[in-house]
Design a protein around this motif. Structure first.
Motif, PDB file in Angstrom:
ATOM      1  N   THR A 221       0.817  -1.221   0.000  1.00 12.68           N
ATOM      2  CA  THR A 221       0.000   0.000   0.000  1.00 12.68           C
ATOM      3  C   THR A 221       0.851   1.271   0.000  1.00 12.68           C
ATOM      4  O   THR A 221       0.313   2.375  -0.024  1.00 12.68           O
TER       5      THR A 221
ATOM      6  N   ARG B  56      -0.327   5.188  -0.715  1.00 16.10           N
ATOM      7  CA  ARG B  56      -0.254   6.184   0.358  1.00 16.10           C
ATOM      8  C   ARG B  56       0.603   7.373  -0.054  1.00 16.10           C
ATOM      9  O   ARG B  56       0.279   8.524   0.269  1.00 16.10           O
TER      10      ARG B  56
ATOM     11  N   LEU C 239      -6.762   3.502   5.963  1.00 18.69           N
ATOM     12  CA  LEU C 239      -5.477   4.201   5.877  1.00 18.69           C
ATOM     13  C   LEU C 239      -5.620   5.519   5.120  1.00 18.69           C
ATOM     14  O   LEU C 239      -5.156   6.563   5.563  1.00 18.69           O
ATOM     15  N   VAL C 240      -6.288   5.481   3.948  1.00 20.67           N
ATOM     16  CA  VAL C 240      -6.380   6.698   3.144  1.00 20.67           C
ATOM     17  C   VAL C 240      -7.368   7.687   3.743  1.00 20.67           C
ATOM     18  O   VAL C 240      -7.217   8.903   3.586  1.00 20.67           O
TER      19      VAL C 240
END
Length: 354
Positions: free
Chosen positions: A206, A210, A250-251
């Protein structure tokens, strides 16, 4: 008023309704420039009642195009070509969005309008493709693995494209991390066999996404930044719904305020089970698991069905694609199905009542 035609506010942006036009490639550009076809194609949906109209996968670099006929936004001249199209969408009451994309190993392919399949050879206008690993999509040329400098270049091109998109007037910037294109290729262990900091673990796979999110949110702080995920590869050992929920979280912590949930596209041996709203459960999983606005897409072709999905809590908004092609006034029709009294363009008002 139905949920479908109630306003939705994300950040500082209010959408007049929640029935939106998904990005749909037109394979009609020359040297990456949108033209009259794109202008009419996109503006008509705004006249037809869409709350948001999203332009198709728009390459952040020449080598990021799916086909030689794809649009781009890697130059100031292309930015200028987008400006009147964006103005036309806004003038008709819709929010304008753009999908920023890099096709990776699925770049340099024949447009489906040609009837050909596979990679376009350099002698006929194609180019060498790049990917996380030297693993070809079935029937396509083997890509060149990106080195660290190449990865840095990809991040920089997304940031530059975001700045141009905002300057052109776009409000929503969607990062294309789905359908087997470059960001998705890094996410999935089926296409990412790297052994450095961009491969192996979930954190490493990822990392590029990110970095791109961080670069885009910094470059375009006033924009609504969105990410489109393929929630599952529909293949054993691939990216799945649990991964999508983790990545969406996460985003979302990085100022992404909208997640669009699709699926598939990474490998030719995928086994997809389709049907009306077949991807809505994936959108629901993200909406339940992450504090972020979510849009659902996939065979949602009536206002009644779209409303049912919203009432069920599967999504905050609905993206449709082919139904808008069948009927560019799908929004006006869907409002009628639901008994909602929404504004029509005054030029069309005489057709409002039979």
């Amino acid at each position: 008023m139905s949920l479908l035609f109630s306003p939705l506010t994300i950040g500082e942006t209010t959408f007049a309704n929640r029935l939106w036009v998904a990005p749909m490639c037109q394979y009609s550009a020359v040297d990456g420039f949108p033209n009259e076809w794109h202008h009419v194609h996109l503006a008509q949906f705004a006249s037809g009642g869409a709350g948001m109209v999203m332009a198709e996968a728009t390459a952040v670099s020449p080598e990021g195009r799916i086909s030689p006929e794809d649009v781009g936004i890697w130059s100031d001249a292309q930015q200028a070509a987008w400006e009147p199209i964006v103005a036309a969408i806004h003038s008709r009451g819709a929010v304008a969005g753009i999908q920023l994309a890099h096709a990776g190993r699925k770049a340099s392919t024949w447009s489906p309008l040609t009837g050909e399949r596979g990679s376009v050879p350099p002698a006929l206008g194609g180019w060498e493709t790049v990917a996380p690993s030297a693993i070809a999509f079935e029937g396509y040329a083997t890509p060149q693995p990106l080195d660290l400098a190449g990865i840095d270049h990809v991040v920089a091109t997304f940031a530059a494209a975001a700045r141009r998109a905002v300057a052109a007037g776009f409000t929503v910037l969607q990062l294309h991390a789905a359908h087997g294109y470059l960001l998705h290729q890094f996410l999935s262990p089926l296409s990412n066999h790297r052994t450095d900091e961009y491969g192996g673990s979930f954190e490493n796979r990822t990392r590029l996404l990110r970095r791109v999110v961080a670069a885009v949110t910094e470059a375009a702080p006033t924009a609504v930044v969105a990410v489109r995920f393929s929630a599952t590869d529909w293949a054993e050992g691939g990216w799945d719904v649990e991964d999508t929920v983790r990545a969406a979280a996460l985003v979302a912590d990085m100022d992404v305020s909208l997640v669009d949930v699709s699926s598939g596209g990474l490998v030719a041996h995928q086994k997809i089970t389709t049907g009306p709203g077949y991807q809505a459960p994936f959108a629901a999983a993200v909406r339940v698991g992450v504090d972020v606005a979510v849009s659902a897409v996939g065979m949602i072709d009536t206002g009644v069905f779209a409303e049912e999905l919203l009432e069920h809590g599967d999504a905050d908004a609905i993206m449709s694609a082919r139904e808008w092609l069948r009927d560019p006034h799908f929004g006006l029709r869907a409002a009628g199905e639901l008994g909602d009294d929404i504004a029509w363009p005054p030029q069309y008002a005489r057709a409002r009542r039979r």
